[in-house]
Design a protein around this motif. Structure first.
Motif, PDB file in Angstrom:
ATOM      1  N   PRO A  78       0.800  -1.230   0.000  1.00 51.35           N
ATOM      2  CA  PRO A  78       0.000   0.000   0.000  1.00 51.35           C
ATOM      3  C   PRO A  78       0.829   1.274   0.000  1.00 51.35           C
ATOM      4  O   PRO A  78       0.283   2.352  -0.221  1.00 51.35           O
ATOM      5  CB  PRO A  78      -0.828  -0.120   1.285  1.00 51.35           C
ATOM      6  CG  PRO A  78      -0.098  -1.078   2.148  1.00 51.35           C
ATOM      7  CD  PRO A  78       0.610  -2.016   1.237  1.00 51.35           C
ATOM      8  N   VAL A  79       2.133   1.167   0.227  1.00 51.99           N
ATOM      9  CA  VAL A  79       2.986   2.356   0.191  1.00 51.99           C
ATOM     10  C   VAL A  79       3.425   2.667  -1.234  1.00 51.99           C
ATOM     11  O   VAL A  79       3.239   3.786  -1.718  1.00 51.99           O
ATOM     12  CB  VAL A  79       4.222   2.165   1.099  1.00 51.99           C
ATOM     13  CG1 VAL A  79       5.172   3.358   0.974  1.00 51.99           C
ATOM     14  CG2 VAL A  79       3.793   1.974   2.542  1.00 51.99           C
ATOM     15  N   HIS A  80       3.988   1.693  -1.928  1.00 49.37           N
ATOM     16  CA  HIS A  80       4.593   1.947  -3.234  1.00 49.37           C
ATOM     17  C   HIS A  80       3.685   1.573  -4.402  1.00 49.37           C
ATOM     18  O   HIS A  80       3.957   1.969  -5.544  1.00 49.37           O
ATOM     19  CB  HIS A  80       5.904   1.171  -3.369  1.00 49.37           C
ATOM     20  CG  HIS A  80       6.961   1.608  -2.407  1.00 49.37           C
ATOM     21  ND1 HIS A  80       7.185   0.966  -1.209  1.00 49.37           N
ATOM     22  CD2 HIS A  80       7.835   2.643  -2.446  1.00 49.37           C
ATOM     23  CE1 HIS A  80       8.166   1.562  -0.561  1.00 49.37           C
ATOM     24  NE2 HIS A  80       8.580   2.588  -1.285  1.00 49.37           N
ATOM     25  N   ASP A  81       2.649   0.801  -4.156  1.00 48.45           N
ATOM     26  CA  ASP A  81       1.763   0.362  -5.236  1.00 48.45           C
ATOM     27  C   ASP A  81       0.446   1.117  -5.183  1.00 48.45           C
ATOM     28  O   ASP A  81       0.084   1.707  -4.155  1.00 48.45           O
ATOM     29  CB  ASP A  81       1.488  -1.140  -5.122  1.00 48.45           C
ATOM     30  CG  ASP A  81       2.752  -1.971  -5.217  1.00 48.45           C
ATOM     31  OD1 ASP A  81       3.720  -1.494  -5.842  1.00 48.45           O
ATOM     32  OD2 ASP A  81       2.778  -3.086  -4.674  1.00 48.45           O
TER      33      ASP A  81
ATOM     34  N   ALA B 201      -0.738   3.386   5.817  1.00 45.88           N
ATOM     35  CA  ALA B 201       0.568   2.815   5.479  1.00 45.88           C
ATOM     36  C   ALA B 201       1.584   3.896   5.146  1.00 45.88           C
ATOM     37  O   ALA B 201       2.754   3.819   5.552  1.00 45.88           O
ATOM     38  CB  ALA B 201       0.422   1.845   4.306  1.00 45.88           C
ATOM     39  N   ARG B 202       1.154   4.913   4.414  1.00 45.22           N
ATOM     40  CA  ARG B 202       2.095   5.911   3.915  1.00 45.22           C
ATOM     41  C   ARG B 202       2.414   7.006   4.926  1.00 45.22           C
ATOM     42  O   ARG B 202       3.519   7.554   4.917  1.00 45.22           O
ATOM     43  CB  ARG B 202       1.526   6.536   2.633  1.00 45.22           C
ATOM     44  CG  ARG B 202       1.376   5.538   1.504  1.00 45.22           C
ATOM     45  CD  ARG B 202       0.625   6.111   0.307  1.00 45.22           C
ATOM     46  NE  ARG B 202       0.372   5.060  -0.688  1.00 45.22           N
ATOM     47  CZ  ARG B 202      -0.263   5.256  -1.844  1.00 45.22           C
ATOM     48  NH1 ARG B 202      -0.719   6.475  -2.141  1.00 45.22           N
ATOM     49  NH2 ARG B 202      -0.454   4.255  -2.682  1.00 45.22           N
ATOM     50  N   GLU B 203       1.452   7.341   5.780  1.00 44.46           N
ATOM     51  CA  GLU B 203       1.650   8.459   6.692  1.00 44.46           C
ATOM     52  C   GLU B 203       1.828   8.016   8.149  1.00 44.46           C
ATOM     53  O   GLU B 203       2.485   8.717   8.922  1.00 44.46           O
ATOM     54  CB  GLU B 203       0.461   9.425   6.601  1.00 44.46           C
ATOM     55  CG  GLU B 203       0.276  10.018   5.205  1.00 44.46           C
ATOM     56  CD  GLU B 203      -0.971  10.885   5.109  1.00 44.46           C
ATOM     57  OE1 GLU B 203      -1.538  11.238   6.162  1.00 44.46           O
ATOM     58  OE2 GLU B 203      -1.386  11.196   3.973  1.00 44.46           O
ATOM     59  N   GLU B 204       1.262   6.856   8.487  1.00 46.68           N
ATOM     60  CA  GLU B 204       1.292   6.435   9.883  1.00 46.68           C
ATOM     61  C   GLU B 204       2.166   5.205  10.114  1.00 46.68           C
ATOM     62  O   GLU B 204       2.327   4.759  11.249  1.00 46.68           O
ATOM     63  CB  GLU B 204      -0.142   6.153  10.356  1.00 46.68           C
ATOM     64  CG  GLU B 204      -1.068   7.359  10.225  1.00 46.68           C
ATOM     65  CD  GLU B 204      -2.534   6.981  10.341  1.00 46.68           C
ATOM     66  OE1 GLU B 204      -2.807   5.848  10.814  1.00 46.68           O
ATOM     67  OE2 GLU B 204      -3.389   7.776   9.942  1.00 46.68           O
ATOM     68  N   GLY B 205       2.705   4.637   9.016  1.00 49.36           N
ATOM     69  CA  GLY B 205       3.603   3.491   9.154  1.00 49.36           C
ATOM     70  C   GLY B 205       2.917   2.175   9.443  1.00 49.36           C
ATOM     71  O   GLY B 205       3.553   1.229   9.919  1.00 49.36           O
ATOM     72  N   ALA B 206       1.620   2.064   9.169  1.00 50.69           N
ATOM     73  CA  ALA B 206       0.909   0.811   9.419  1.00 50.69           C
ATOM     74  C   ALA B 206       1.500  -0.304   8.565  1.00 50.69           C
ATOM     75  O   ALA B 206       1.825  -0.109   7.396  1.00 50.69           O
ATOM     76  CB  ALA B 206      -0.576   0.980   9.105  1.00 50.69           C
ATOM     77  N   THR B 207       1.630  -1.497   9.140  1.00 47.02           N
ATOM     78  CA  THR B 207       2.217  -2.630   8.422  1.00 47.02           C
ATOM     79  C   THR B 207       1.274  -3.813   8.285  1.00 47.02           C
ATOM     80  O   THR B 207       1.608  -4.790   7.612  1.00 47.02           O
ATOM     81  CB  THR B 207       3.492  -3.103   9.134  1.00 47.02           C
ATOM     82  OG1 THR B 207       3.173  -3.460  10.487  1.00 47.02           O
ATOM     83  CG2 THR B 207       4.549  -2.000   9.132  1.00 47.02           C
ATOM     84  N   ARG B 208       0.128  -3.749   8.922  1.00 45.84           N
ATOM     85  CA  ARG B 208      -0.810  -4.866   8.817  1.00 45.84           C
ATOM     86  C   ARG B 208      -1.386  -4.925   7.413  1.00 45.84           C
ATOM     87  O   ARG B 208      -1.735  -3.900   6.825  1.00 45.84           O
ATOM     88  CB  ARG B 208      -1.931  -4.690   9.836  1.00 45.84           C
ATOM     89  CG  ARG B 208      -2.905  -5.854   9.875  1.00 45.84           C
ATOM     90  CD  ARG B 208      -3.927  -5.661  10.982  1.00 45.84           C
ATOM     91  NE  ARG B 208      -4.864  -6.767  11.029  1.00 45.84           N
ATOM     92  CZ  ARG B 208      -5.864  -6.864  11.896  1.00 45.84           C
ATOM     93  NH1 ARG B 208      -6.031  -5.905  12.805  1.00 45.84           N
ATOM     94  NH2 ARG B 208      -6.672  -7.896  11.885  1.00 45.84           N
TER      95      ARG B 208
END
Length: 790
Positions: free
Chosen positions: A191-194, A266-273
């Motif tokens: 969700p960050v790069h795609d 994912a992009r702003e809060e660093g979520a990894t789930r």
């Protein structure tokens, strides 16, 4: 779902746009003239051959209308992959309505005359096909074969963080194996790069003549299935247009809100789930808004609506009457002005500029393609002082080049390596020094090289790997597909479809060239130490060479530096399907990098150092080879001939580009008659050791002057779990058999060299006894090295 508040004007615009698209879709299938029904419909207004598919069109038009709405409301950068087969009437209708079709084809104007051209050209000689093809603006998906849409959508979304790739999946298409496997692609989407993929499963209940499986599942079971795949399904169903408009609008808004929230987290809060991405299930009648009944039989909502509901409209007055009534039910006078263009109410539902689905540059990937920064080959090439003086694993060295390429494209993120769980097995593991393997599911401490932002994509589905790469390439990026040679056949049909796409797109000046689809086939037929007969099939080359010669290329580099030179060429190329076959086991290094580059440029050439031609004498025999193992056996045979028959003039010819064997009239890479004859002679025996099935070489050369003197050795379905040399012995391509072939075919040798032939046969017999007892090859084979000519 939270309800979306559609104002009366917005609802009217959506409904008007949908009705206009339905009218245009039906008109394309039926009408040859009188496009706006300005006069009563007559038989001569109807096409003499009614071709196309109505059943899926109303649902696709509905989806297109509503994607337009959210593009406008949210300023979305979106494309749509149209999975249902033969859905072009809908896609073309919508492109004409928003003006992107006219922008692409100026003669198909947005007026009555242009509408007439739109109608006539559909499924008509010299026109356009009934599925979303390269001719369709906004399409990246060849709709002629089912099963690949979702994989294409995910490939398009990879490394496109701002893109929404909507994907309409037909319920018939959903039954295919490739589509069923594609649901797992959400475990690889970062969700960050795609970007995001929004699957829209369209259930209209029927295929050509049977109900569809998913449409007959209870809704709860279908929802659980999609949840099990990792999606959060949003259900929309109905037969009353206004209610369906409201439900679909709410579903799209809910889905896009959730997608935006996942990406923001994912992009702003660093979520990894791993997100549970939304999917929409849309259930509408097949052939919705078409004839309810024809000839006393129900049509709308049944399998009879699949293709042509009124199949005899030109001959049967009742069918003609029903057709006119059906078309007028859309009230075209409300939808099109006096010139025949869409009225303001219809156009209000359309995006503008590059936001139109038919004009998004990501659906014409060559517009966005950048040159690939392939590193200098000198950084990876192996030193070769004299031919055969060293050995390397070719694909391992290529892996180092790919690692440097991954580093060079790290910021750009426009190169990916795909393969079915075989990157390390194929000796390409050096790439992990630069990037990991894309992975969004659970990880364990024992796992290696898994990374959310990885650009190596591995899954045990050749279909999904191929679909990912096709979607990635067609939206303007680069890539390589690595596979075991035997199992790349799984994507035979997909390769065929992509080749046809490229062939058609080359004829469209508005379609810009895209990066080539490159296959690296390794773990090949001649070395299957851990496997056996089931892993031995070199026939993908045969399959590809049956296809368009303007598009396909096949390379068989004989050593490491030649593989690097081939890779450099194919990775930089455009609009081809390139097949490169190379071994992963250590093999002799024959050519320095400069010589390898020159040899690749020639495609086929004489290795003077490997033969025994001298004093400008014509050769007595030509030993030809294509492939790494055949090359080694030919050079070993040449070595034997120098020792046992030193007076024999032997020419060694190596072929890298297999299409060079074809006449120049049959393939752009083919040799002219003069050049071929100079290489292979017109009247001397040619003993050809080939990597694959020998019949292919005969097929490629049957027009040549010396074809009667050509004798080909290759794989002929003999194999097993055995030693490397036993594989070539079993298939009669070993060095001793090649020497025997020379003795049998060079005039005067059969009697004079009979004792040598007998010696060669004895070694083959001794080989069989040796491996049965010791489990390894004869020392004289295992320890053989090339001896330079004195």
């Amino acid at each position: 779902m939270p309800e979306t508040q559609l104002g009366r004007d917005e609802l009217s615009a959506l409904d008007a746009h949908w009705r206009a698209a339905n009218y245009l879709a039906a008109g394309q299938i039926y009408l040859l003239a009188n496009p706006l029904l300005t006069e009563p419909l007559r038989p001569e207004h109807v096409k003499p051959r009614l071709l196309g598919h109505w059943g899926t069109s109303p649902g696709l038009n509905l989806i297109h209308t509503h994607i337009n709405r959210v593009i406008n409301a949210r300023d979305l950068d979106a494309i749509c992959v149209w999975g249902p087969g033969h859905g072009a009437p809908a896609v073309l209708a919508n492109a004409w309505l928003d003006g992107s079709y006219t922008a692409t084809y100026p003669d198909v104007t947005r007026d009555a005359a242009g509408m007439g051209r739109l109608f006539k050209q559909f499924s008509f000689p010299g026109g356009v096909p009934s599925h979303a093809s390269p001719e369709t603006p906004g399409s990246i998906h060849e709709g002629g074969e089912l099963g690949y849409s979702l994989a294409h959508a995910y490939g398009a979304a990879c490394d496109n963080p701002g893109l929404l790739a909507a994907c309409v999946i037909g319920d018939g298409e959903a039954e295919t194996g490739p589509l069923a496997g594609s649901w797992h692609a959400n475990k690889f989407l970062d969700p960050v790069h795609d970007g995001a993929v929004l699957p829209i499963l369209h259930l209209n209940g029927y295929k050509i003549a049977n109900p569809t499986v998913l449409a007959r599942l209870p809704e709860s079971e279908l929802a659980e299935l999609l949840r099990g795949y990792g999606h959060d399904p949003l259900m929309v169903a109905g037969e009353e247009p206004e209610a369906v408009h409201r439900e679909l609008a709410a579903a799209l808004d809910t889905a896009l809100d959730r997608i935006a929230a996942f990406q923001r987290a994912a992009r702003e809060e660093g979520a990894t789930r791993r997100p549970r991405w939304p999917a929409i299930v849309l259930r509408t009648p097949k052939g919705w808004t078409g004839p309810a009944e024809v000839d006393g039989l129900p049509v709308e909502g049944t399998w009879r609506a699949h293709q042509i509901p009124l199949a005899a409209a030109r001959e049967n007055p009742e069918h003609l009457r029903q057709l006119e009534s059906w078309l007028r039910s859309y009230r075209p006078r409300e939808l099109f002005d006096e010139r025949g263009g869409p009225v303001d109410l219809v156009r209000a539902a359309c995006p503008t500029g590059e936001r139109r689905l038919g004009a998004n540059p990501r659906a014409n990937g060559g517009l966005l393609l950048r040159e690939l920064p392939v590193p200098p080959l000198e950084s990876c090439a192996v030193p070769v002082t004299t031919p055969g003086s060293g050995q390397h694993e070719p694909t391992a060295v290529l892996g180092r080049l790919l690692a440097r390429l991954m580093e060079a494209t790290g910021e750009r993120r426009d190169f990916r390596l795909v393969g079915p769980d075989e990157t390390a097995s194929n000796r390409l593991q050096a790439v992990y020094e630069a990037t990991g393997k894309a992975w969004e599911a659970e990880t364990l401490p024992v796992d290696e090289h898994l990374a959310r932002d990885g650009r190596v994509m591995e899954i045990l589905s050749e279909h999904l790997c191929q679909g990912w790469l096709e979607g990635y390439l067609l939206t303007g990026r680069h890539g390589l597909f690595s596979s075991y040679e035997a199992f790349v056949h799984i994507v035979d049909s997909m390769a065929n479809q992509h080749i046809k796409w490229l062939h058609s797109s080359r004829e469209l000046p508005w379609r810009r060239p895209v990066a080539s689809l490159n296959y690296l086939l390794t773990s090949h037929v001649w070395r299957q130490d851990h496997n056996g007969f089931s892993h031995q099939d070199p026939g993908f080359v045969d399959h590809v060479l049956n296809k368009s010669p303007e598009v396909v290329r096949v390379y068989l580099p004989p050593d490491t530096n030649t593989l690097l030179a081939c890779a450099d060429h194919v990775l930089r190329s455009r609009d081809y399907v390139n097949v490169v076959v190379a071994g992963k086991q250590a093999c002799f290094d024959w050519l320095s990098l400069p010589d390898a580059r020159a040899h690749c440029a020639r495609g086929a050439g004489i290795w003077e150092w490997a033969g025994s031609e001298a004093d400008n004498r014509e050769p007595d025999v030509v030993l030809a080879c294509a492939g790494d193992v055949p090359t080694q056996e030919v050079l070993a045979a040449s070595d034997l001939l120098r020792r046992h028959l030193p007076e024999l003039a032997v020419r060694v010819v190596n072929v890298v580009d297999i299409a060079r064997l074809l006449p120049s009239d049959d393939h752009p890479h083919g040799l002219s008659e003069h050049d071929y004859d100079a290489l292979f002679t017109t009247d001397r025996p040619v003993i050809f050791a080939y990597h694959g099935y020998p019949w292919l070489i005969h097929r490629l050369t049957y027009k040549r002057a010396n074809h009667a003197d050509l004798h080909v050795r290759g794989y002929h379905e003999e194999g097993g779990t055995t030693t490397p040399f036993d594989m070539v012995v079993r298939n009669d391509m070993d060095r001793y058999r090649l020497v025997m072939d020379v003795i049998d075919r060079v005039p005067g040798l059969a009697v004079r060299a009979a004792h040598i032939r007998q010696h060669m046969a004895d070694v083959r017999y001794r080989h069989g006894l040796w491996i049965t007892e010791h489990g390894v090859d004869l020392p004289e084979v295992a320890d053989w090295t090339w001896r330079a000519r004195a």
